[in-house]
Design an enzyme around this catalytic site. Structure first.
Site, PDB file in Angstrom:
ATOM      1  N   SER A 128       0.821  -1.204   0.000  1.00 28.32           N
ATOM      2  CA  SER A 128       0.000   0.000   0.000  1.00 28.32           C
ATOM      3  C   SER A 128       0.856   1.254   0.000  1.00 28.32           C
ATOM      4  O   SER A 128       1.953   1.274   0.577  1.00 28.32           O
ATOM      5  CB  SER A 128      -0.875  -0.016   1.254  1.00 28.32           C
ATOM      6  N   TYR A 153      -1.969  -1.783  10.974  1.00 30.66           N
ATOM      7  CA  TYR A 153      -2.227  -2.177   9.583  1.00 30.66           C
ATOM      8  C   TYR A 153      -1.044  -1.787   8.692  1.00 30.66           C
ATOM      9  O   TYR A 153      -0.487  -2.609   7.963  1.00 30.66           O
ATOM     10  CB  TYR A 153      -3.510  -1.520   9.063  1.00 30.66           C
ATOM     11  N   LYS A 157       2.004  -4.062   6.496  1.00 32.21           N
ATOM     12  CA  LYS A 157       2.406  -3.940   5.085  1.00 32.21           C
ATOM     13  C   LYS A 157       3.928  -3.826   4.986  1.00 32.21           C
ATOM     14  O   LYS A 157       4.567  -4.455   4.150  1.00 32.21           O
ATOM     15  CB  LYS A 157       1.730  -2.733   4.434  1.00 32.21           C
ATOM     16  N   PHE A 182      -2.304   2.626  -4.632  1.00 35.23           N
ATOM     17  CA  PHE A 182      -2.738   3.931  -4.135  1.00 35.23           C
ATOM     18  C   PHE A 182      -4.200   3.768  -3.705  1.00 35.23           C
ATOM     19  O   PHE A 182      -4.478   2.885  -2.934  1.00 35.23           O
ATOM     20  CB  PHE A 182      -2.367   5.028  -5.141  1.00 35.23           C
ATOM     21  N   ARG A 299      -9.410  14.386   9.839  1.00 31.05           N
ATOM     22  CA  ARG A 299      -9.416  13.052  10.434  1.00 31.05           C
ATOM     23  C   ARG A 299      -8.003  12.737  10.913  1.00 31.05           C
ATOM     24  O   ARG A 299      -7.040  12.914  10.159  1.00 31.05           O
ATOM     25  CB  ARG A 299      -9.872  12.031   9.381  1.00 31.05           C
TER      26      ARG A 299
HETATM   27  P1  NAD Z   1     -11.182  -7.227   1.168  1.00 27.70           P
HETATM   28  O1  NAD Z   1     -11.412  -7.271   2.636  1.00 27.70           O
HETATM   29  O2  NAD Z   1     -12.332  -6.944   0.275  1.00 27.70           O
HETATM   30  O3  NAD Z   1     -10.504  -8.590   0.682  1.00 27.70           O
HETATM   31  C1  NAD Z   1      -9.644  -9.335   1.500  1.00 27.70           C
HETATM   32  C2  NAD Z   1     -10.159 -10.757   1.492  1.00 27.70           C
HETATM   33  O4  NAD Z   1      -9.281 -11.550   2.308  1.00 27.70           O
HETATM   34  C3  NAD Z   1     -11.557 -10.887   2.102  1.00 27.70           C
HETATM   35  O5  NAD Z   1     -12.385 -11.599   1.198  1.00 27.70           O
HETATM   36  C4  NAD Z   1     -11.344 -11.659   3.402  1.00 27.70           C
HETATM   37  O6  NAD Z   1     -12.432 -12.516   3.698  1.00 27.70           O
HETATM   38  C5  NAD Z   1     -10.082 -12.430   3.095  1.00 27.70           C
HETATM   39  N1  NAD Z   1      -9.260 -12.798   4.251  1.00 27.70           N
HETATM   40  C6  NAD Z   1      -8.804 -12.000   5.257  1.00 27.70           C
HETATM   41  N2  NAD Z   1      -8.076 -12.724   6.126  1.00 27.70           N
HETATM   42  C7  NAD Z   1      -8.063 -13.996   5.651  1.00 27.70           C
HETATM   43  C8  NAD Z   1      -7.476 -15.211   6.104  1.00 27.70           C
HETATM   44  N3  NAD Z   1      -6.758 -15.263   7.213  1.00 27.70           N
HETATM   45  N4  NAD Z   1      -7.659 -16.322   5.375  1.00 27.70           N
HETATM   46  C9  NAD Z   1      -8.413 -16.304   4.239  1.00 27.70           C
HETATM   47  N5  NAD Z   1      -8.975 -15.192   3.767  1.00 27.70           N
HETATM   48  C10 NAD Z   1      -8.811 -14.052   4.471  1.00 27.70           C
HETATM   49  O7  NAD Z   1     -10.005  -6.169   0.921  1.00 27.70           O
HETATM   50  P2  NAD Z   1      -9.432  -5.600  -0.446  1.00 27.70           P
HETATM   51  O8  NAD Z   1      -9.746  -4.151  -0.493  1.00 27.70           O
HETATM   52  O9  NAD Z   1      -9.775  -6.459  -1.580  1.00 27.70           O
HETATM   53  O10 NAD Z   1      -7.870  -5.688  -0.139  1.00 27.70           O
HETATM   54  C11 NAD Z   1      -7.073  -6.764  -0.574  1.00 27.70           C
HETATM   55  C12 NAD Z   1      -5.638  -6.544  -0.139  1.00 27.70           C
HETATM   56  O11 NAD Z   1      -5.180  -5.306  -0.645  1.00 27.70           O
HETATM   57  C13 NAD Z   1      -5.442  -6.478   1.374  1.00 27.70           C
HETATM   58  O12 NAD Z   1      -4.219  -7.091   1.681  1.00 27.70           O
HETATM   59  C14 NAD Z   1      -5.388  -5.001   1.642  1.00 27.70           C
HETATM   60  O13 NAD Z   1      -4.659  -4.715   2.804  1.00 27.70           O
HETATM   61  C15 NAD Z   1      -4.647  -4.525   0.408  1.00 27.70           C
HETATM   62  N6  NAD Z   1      -4.872  -3.105   0.116  1.00 27.70           N
HETATM   63  C16 NAD Z   1      -6.152  -2.644  -0.037  1.00 27.70           C
HETATM   64  C17 NAD Z   1      -6.373  -1.302  -0.300  1.00 27.70           C
HETATM   65  C18 NAD Z   1      -7.772  -0.755  -0.438  1.00 27.70           C
HETATM   66  O14 NAD Z   1      -7.944   0.457  -0.354  1.00 27.70           O
HETATM   67  N7  NAD Z   1      -8.788  -1.566  -0.669  1.00 27.70           N
HETATM   68  C19 NAD Z   1      -5.269  -0.424  -0.417  1.00 27.70           C
HETATM   69  C20 NAD Z   1      -3.973  -0.931  -0.275  1.00 27.70           C
HETATM   70  C21 NAD Z   1      -3.794  -2.292  -0.009  1.00 27.70           C
HETATM   71  N1  UDP Z   2     -12.395  11.275   3.366  1.00 28.17           N
HETATM   72  C1  UDP Z   2     -13.396  12.173   3.652  1.00 28.17           C
HETATM   73  N2  UDP Z   2     -14.584  11.699   4.146  1.00 28.17           N
HETATM   74  C2  UDP Z   2     -14.819  10.366   4.349  1.00 28.17           C
HETATM   75  C3  UDP Z   2     -13.778   9.461   4.045  1.00 28.17           C
HETATM   76  C4  UDP Z   2     -12.580   9.952   3.553  1.00 28.17           C
HETATM   77  O1  UDP Z   2     -13.231  13.383   3.492  1.00 28.17           O
HETATM   78  O2  UDP Z   2     -15.913  10.001   4.809  1.00 28.17           O
HETATM   79  C5  UDP Z   2     -11.115  11.775   2.819  1.00 28.17           C
HETATM   80  C6  UDP Z   2      -9.907  11.432   3.678  1.00 28.17           C
HETATM   81  O3  UDP Z   2      -9.707  12.428   4.651  1.00 28.17           O
HETATM   82  C7  UDP Z   2      -8.797  11.383   2.625  1.00 28.17           C
HETATM   83  C8  UDP Z   2      -9.502  10.921   1.359  1.00 28.17           C
HETATM   84  O4  UDP Z   2     -10.908  11.158   1.582  1.00 28.17           O
HETATM   85  O5  UDP Z   2      -8.306  12.688   2.408  1.00 28.17           O
HETATM   86  C9  UDP Z   2      -9.288   9.445   1.064  1.00 28.17           C
HETATM   87  O6  UDP Z   2      -9.629   8.714   2.237  1.00 28.17           O
HETATM   88  P1  UDP Z   2      -9.743   7.129   2.247  1.00 28.17           P
HETATM   89  O7  UDP Z   2     -10.065   6.710   3.643  1.00 28.17           O
HETATM   90  O8  UDP Z   2     -10.668   6.699   1.160  1.00 28.17           O
HETATM   91  O9  UDP Z   2      -8.288   6.633   1.826  1.00 28.17           O
HETATM   92  P2  UDP Z   2      -6.860   6.873   2.516  1.00 28.17           P
HETATM   93  O10 UDP Z   2      -6.060   7.618   1.519  1.00 28.17           O
HETATM   94  O11 UDP Z   2      -7.060   7.626   3.783  1.00 28.17           O
HETATM   95  O12 UDP Z   2      -6.362   5.504   2.751  1.00 28.17           O
END
Ligand code: NAD
Ligand code: UDP
Length: 343
Positions: A128, A153, A157, A182, A299
């Site tokens: 991330s 969290y 990562k 991102f 926030r």
């Molecule tokens: P999500 O919660 O939708 O998907 C994660 C999946 O992993 C879920 O289906 C959950 O049930 C499963 N899971 C969690 N722990 C598990 C375990 N121990 N065994 C089996 N399954 C398990 O989240 P997402 O948004 O799809 O994110 C996927 C990955 O990307 C994560 O590692 C998250 O940290 C990373 N990530 C997400 C974002 C974002 O904004 N969504 C940003 C950066 C990184």
């Molecule tokens: N944000 C906001 N209102 C919300 C949720 C998020 O104004 O209810 C803003 C937050 O302050 C950040 C941007 O939206 O500037 C993206 O936030 P998000 O939580 O989606 O992702 P982040 O970059 O924080 O992981």
């Protein structure tokens, strides 16, 4: 000989995993999904099956349970893994860090151990942009130094990136790519899969779509007094389908032996900084609606601005974000409407 055209997608029932499964299948890969549905349900898998017409195998398993997880490696001959399985709520991780250290670290350690035990070679890890924290140089490149994490969290990562770096250095048969996402937003153009947050959304776009749908009363914009042009924070919002395709590019690179060293890191963003106000206004414009929003205090923990320099991913992965913010915000609204049965 393991099947190079087969990929295990751990956490593949979730938001990013389900979209990635679709793009892997479109690119000719076989996909096996392992997920314990701790933050998802079967609708993601059903959506993947409906979009692709492929009866994707799904195993309900906790990746932290090594013995149970080993059965997936026994049964399927994938050579590559994309590891999405993790918890991802920043605030919850501060309140309950052990929940995050246990799940996110153990599941990842098990994947690497099992890959070694069963002779599997390639892994993509979901990292991330949070690793950059409040960066001194913008946009951030992969060489921009990481900042000490401000949440458990974020720390998982960084720790998993380090585990992957060390493991690939010590066990050259394993190749790894960390993708630093991102801000992933939007949904598949079919509206058959998308983001399904449980409870009150913590992220901006699901909060916006739920407000537009009448599920939430009013969006709070967290801060309009930041040192940016319009006073709100800047982020790099990446379309979920574009993000999914970056995973295919990363897998292709390792399968084809094109990776230059055992461990590589790529930023996955658009390279464009978008403010919260700009995002809200674009959402209103492309979907032809008015959103109920107000300015609220900042926030805690938010960085002012972060966006990606994507040169490396463009050059080495041959990947770039293609979908416009307009298209992405339309897809997010189409998905929300479908979930809420709105015409
Ligand atoms: P999500 O919660 O939708 O998907 C994660 C999946 O992993 C879920 O289906 C959950 O049930 C499963 N899971 C969690 N722990 C598990 C375990 N121990 N065994 C089996 N399954 C398990 O989240 P997402 O948004 O799809 O994110 C996927 C990955 O990307 C994560 O590692 C998250 O940290 C990373 N990530 C997400 C974002 C974002 O904004 N969504 C940003 C950066 C990184
Ligand atoms: N944000 C906001 N209102 C919300 C949720 C998020 O104004 O209810 C803003 C937050 O302050 C950040 C941007 O939206 O500037 C993206 O936030 P998000 O939580 O989606 O992702 P982040 O970059 O924080 O992981």
């Amino acid at each position: 000989m393991m099947n190079k055209k087969s990929v295990l997608v751990s956490g593949g029932a979730g938001y990013i995993g389900s979209h990635t499964a679709v793009e892997l299948i479109a690119a000719g890969y076989d996909v096996v999904v392992a997920d314990n549905l701790s933050n998802s349900d079967m609708s993601g898998i059903e959506g993947v099956r409906a979009i692709t017409g492929v009866d994707v195998p799904f195993i309900n398993v906790d990746c932290c349970d090594k013995q149970a997880f080993a059965q997936v490696f026994e049964q399927y001959d994938f050579d590559s893994v994309i590891h999405f399985a993790a918890f991802k709520a920043v605030g919850e991780s501060v309140a309950d860090p052990m929940k995050y250290y246990c799940n996110n670290l153990l599941s990842f350690i098990n994947v690497i151990d099992l890959m070694r035990e069963y002779g599997r070679h390639n892994i993509v890890f979901s990292s991330s942009a949070t690793v950059y924290g409040e960066a001194e140089e913008l946009p951030v490149t992969e060489a921009t130094e990481r900042k000490p994490a401000t949440s458990a969290y974020g720390n998982t990562k960084q720790m998993c990136e380090d585990i992957l770096r060390d493991a690939t250095a010590a066990y050259p048969e394993i190749k790894g790519i960390a993708l630093r996402y991102f801000n992933p937003i939007g949904a598949h153009p079919s509206a058959l899969i998308g983001e399904l947050p449980r409870g009150v959304p913590q992220n901006l776009v699901p909060y916006i779509t739920q407000t537009a749908a009448g599920v939430r009363e009013c969006l709070s914009i967290f801060g309009d007094d930041y040192p940016t042009e319009d006073g709100s924070c800047l982020r790099d919002y990446i379309d979920i389908v574009d993000l999914a395709k970056a995973h295919v590019a990363a897998i292709n690179r390792m399968v084809e032996g094109k990776n230059q060293c055992g461990y590589e890191i790529f930023n996955v963003g658009t390279g464009r900084a978008v403010s919260v106000f700009e995002l809200v206004k674009t959402f209103e414009r492309v979907n032809n609606l008015k959103l109920n929003y107000k300015v609220a205090p900042r926030r805690a923990g938010d960085v002012v601005a972060v966006w990606a320099d994507t040169t490396l991913a463009n050059k080495e992965l041959g990947w770039r974000a293609e979908r416009s913010l307009e298209q992405t915000l339309q897809s997010a609204w189409e998905w929300e409407k479908r979930v809420r049965n709105i015409e």
